[in-house]
Motif scaffolding. Structure first.
Motif, short mmCIF file in Angstrom:
data_model
loop_
_atom_site.label_atom_id
_atom_site.label_comp_id
_atom_site.label_asym_id
_atom_site.label_seq_id
_atom_site.Cartn_x
_atom_site.Cartn_y
_atom_site.Cartn_z
N LEU A 133 0.82 -1.21 0.00
CA LEU A 133 0.00 0.00 0.00
C LEU A 133 0.84 1.26 0.00
CD1 LEU A 133 -0.30 1.63 2.97
CD2 LEU A 133 -1.56 -0.43 3.55
N ASP A 134 2.13 1.14 0.37
CA ASP A 134 3.03 2.30 0.36
C ASP A 134 4.46 1.83 0.20
OD1 ASP A 134 4.38 4.66 0.63
OD2 ASP A 134 3.58 5.18 2.61
N THR A 135 4.92 1.71 -1.03
CA THR A 135 6.26 1.18 -1.28
C THR A 135 7.36 2.11 -0.78
OG1 THR A 135 6.20 2.16 -3.51
CG2 THR A 135 5.56 -0.15 -3.29
N GLY A 136 7.03 3.38 -0.52
CA GLY A 136 8.03 4.31 -0.04
C GLY A 136 8.22 4.29 1.47
N ALA A 137 7.35 3.58 2.16
CA ALA A 137 7.41 3.55 3.62
C ALA A 137 8.55 2.64 4.11
CB ALA A 137 6.10 3.05 4.20
N GLY A 138 9.14 3.02 5.24
CA GLY A 138 10.23 2.23 5.80
C GLY A 138 9.82 0.80 6.10
N TRP A 139 8.62 0.62 6.64
CA TRP A 139 8.17 -0.73 7.00
C TRP A 139 8.06 -1.60 5.75
CZ3 TRP A 139 3.90 -2.29 4.46
CH2 TRP A 139 3.00 -1.31 4.02
N SER A 140 7.58 -1.00 4.65
CA SER A 140 7.42 -1.74 3.40
C SER A 140 8.79 -2.12 2.84
CB SER A 140 6.66 -0.89 2.39
OG SER A 140 6.49 -1.57 1.16
N HIS A 141 9.72 -1.20 2.89
CA HIS A 141 11.07 -1.46 2.40
C HIS A 141 11.73 -2.59 3.18
CE1 HIS A 141 15.47 -0.78 2.19
NE2 HIS A 141 15.22 -0.44 0.94
N ASP A 142 11.59 -2.56 4.51
CA ASP A 142 12.20 -3.60 5.34
C ASP A 142 11.58 -4.97 5.08
OD1 ASP A 142 13.79 -1.66 6.43
OD2 ASP A 142 12.67 -1.49 8.30
N ARG A 143 10.26 -4.98 5.02
CA ARG A 143 9.56 -6.26 4.83
C ARG A 143 9.88 -6.84 3.45
NH1 ARG A 143 3.70 -5.81 6.95
NH2 ARG A 143 4.69 -6.23 8.97
N PHE A 144 9.88 -5.99 2.43
CA PHE A 144 10.20 -6.47 1.09
C PHE A 144 11.66 -6.93 1.01
CE2 PHE A 144 11.82 -5.64 -3.25
CZ PHE A 144 11.07 -6.59 -3.93
N GLY A 145 12.54 -6.23 1.72
CA GLY A 145 13.95 -6.62 1.73
C GLY A 145 14.13 -8.03 2.24
N PRO A 184 8.23 -4.31 -5.55
CA PRO A 184 6.82 -4.18 -5.15
C PRO A 184 6.08 -3.09 -5.94
CG PRO A 184 8.23 -3.07 -3.56
CD PRO A 184 9.15 -3.74 -4.55
N VAL A 185 4.80 -3.33 -6.16
CA VAL A 185 3.94 -2.40 -6.87
C VAL A 185 3.10 -1.64 -5.85
CG1 VAL A 185 2.09 -2.15 -8.56
CG2 VAL A 185 3.85 -3.91 -8.88
N ASN A 186 3.08 -0.32 -5.94
CA ASN A 186 2.34 0.51 -4.99
C ASN A 186 0.85 0.53 -5.35
OD1 ASN A 186 2.94 2.73 -2.77
ND2 ASN A 186 1.32 3.54 -4.07
N VAL A 187 -0.02 0.22 -4.37
CA VAL A 187 -1.46 0.22 -4.64
C VAL A 187 -2.22 1.32 -3.90
CG1 VAL A 187 -1.45 -2.27 -5.07
CG2 VAL A 187 -2.02 -1.43 -2.79
N GLY A 188 -1.60 1.95 -2.90
CA GLY A 188 -2.31 2.95 -2.10
C GLY A 188 -3.28 2.29 -1.13
N ASN A 189 -3.97 3.09 -0.31
CA ASN A 189 -4.85 2.50 0.71
C ASN A 189 -6.33 2.70 0.44
OD1 ASN A 189 -5.19 5.20 1.30
ND2 ASN A 189 -4.19 5.13 3.31
N GLU A 190 -6.69 3.18 -0.75
CA GLU A 190 -8.10 3.29 -1.11
C GLU A 190 -8.49 2.00 -1.83
OE1 GLU A 190 -11.76 3.80 -2.36
OE2 GLU A 190 -10.27 3.70 -3.98
N PRO A 191 -9.48 1.26 -1.30
CA PRO A 191 -9.76 -0.10 -1.78
C PRO A 191 -10.00 -0.24 -3.28
CG PRO A 191 -10.89 0.28 0.30
CD PRO A 191 -10.31 1.60 -0.11
#
Length: 341
Positions: free
Chosen positions: A191-203, A219-226
């Motif tokens: 939902l946010d590829t630029g976020a630190g948590w996303s970067h760590d988890r993807f790493g 990772p592909v960014n989808v945003g948080n709007e369903p």
């Protein structure tokens, strides 16, 4: 300074030393000395000490990077449980929509107005919050991170899941579920590829698949709007071939991708794995659309964040990090799991 105050400040110094030596998975990087103190010791703000001496209820606030997310609901439940148990005033705050600048501004106001006695913060961007974490620390306000880590900051501890390790766990469990020597593409959504948590988890996810024949896309960014998230998944998948699995890195990308798998008739053909246990995700697991999801126990994160700060302020207990773990939820143990919304 009163003897009680001196003793508490010595305990605070001991807390910092203890955390610096801590070797626990999921613990954040700790700055061992208050940069605003000549002695190198964390010094509790006088107004907080006075509230403790006067027996006033302590005010502990948890700043979450986007309280509008479904994941915030169980966090709030954990916060409220701890508040009742430890006799402190608690609240979940933060900017709706995940605006880092608004989160920083809100925290700065609390610090300047001396309207908080303990802080726990979860940020979409660790770099954005580092300065305000230092401001709180230097102002004598005990501050920790929860849910998302802020390594290299002046945080005094971290309560939450080891994000890189959880990403690796997702990849390893996926690999096991695909059978012997799988090959093909694994498309990853966040939902946010630029976020630190996303970067760590993807790493962690990417590293765990590095020596396999699987090709990681994203990772592909989808945003948080369903609806937008679903549309992004749909358009991404229309341009992909030889996909054997989809991995979500969070609650919302997981449900969006699972919806696409269900509606496109790919259930059982493309493995779907992700994070968090929303009720929608639980339904997809029950209906064999999602193979597994990883719960990071948000209720426990909220509870433990309050407990760590309350114990430090009221009992002088050294602040330690708390790893809330990575629980693999499948159809076999779904009935025993706690839904997170």
């Amino acid at each position: 300074m009163s003897l009680k105050n001196k003793a508490r400040r010595l305990l605070a110094a001991g807390a910092v030393a203890a955390v610096s030596a801590l070797v626990l998975a999921g613990c954040g990087a700790i700055t061992p000395a208050n940069s605003g103190s000549d002695s190198g010791e964390f010094e509790l703000a006088d107004y907080i000490q006075q509230r403790i001496d006067d027996g006033e209820p302590l005010r502990i606030k948890l700043s979450y990077h986007d309280p509008s997310l479904a994941f915030a609901t169980p966090i709030k439940a954990g916060i409220e449980k701890a508040g009742d148990e430890f006799g402190v005033d608690v609240s979940l705050i933060g900017p709706t929509g995940g605006d880092a600048a608004k989160q920083v501004s809100e925290l700065q106001t609390l610090i300047q107005q001396q309207s908080v006695d303990g802080l726990a913060v979860s940020s979409a961007s660790s770099d954005a919050l580092k300065p305000v974490i230092s401001q709180a620390y230097n102002a004598g306000i005990p501050i920790i991170s929860f849910n998302t880590d802020n390594p290299g900051s002046d945080q005094m501890g971290f309560v939450g899941q080891d994000l890189k390790a959880s990403g690796a766990s997702e990849a390893e469990e996926l690999l096991a579920s695909l059978g012997d020597n799988p090959s093909g593409k694994v498309v990853v959504f966040s939902l946010d590829t630029g976020a630190g948590w996303s970067h760590d988890r993807f790493g962690g996810f990417e590293e765990a698949l590095a020596d396999t024949d699987l090709e990681v896309v994203g990772p592909v960014n989808v945003g948080n709007e369903p609806s937008e998230a679903y549309n992004t998944v749909e358009s991404t998948m229309s341009g992909q071939k030889d996909v054997v699995a989809i991995a979500g890195l969070d609650c919302c990308s997981t449900t969006a991708a699972a919806k696409w798998i269900s509606q496109s008739g790919n259930a059982g053909e493309i493995a779907m794995v992700g994070f968090d246990l929303l009720s929608t995700t639980a339904d997809y697991i029950e209906n064999d659309v999602v193979t597994f999801t990883i719960s990071q126990n948000p209720t426990e994160q909220g509870y433990q964040a309050v407990k760590v700060l309350s114990d430090f302020l009221q009992e002088g207990t050294p602040i330690d990090g708390v790893d809330t773990g990575a629980q693999i939820i499948t159809k076999d143990n779904l009935d025993d799991a706690t839904v997170e919304d």
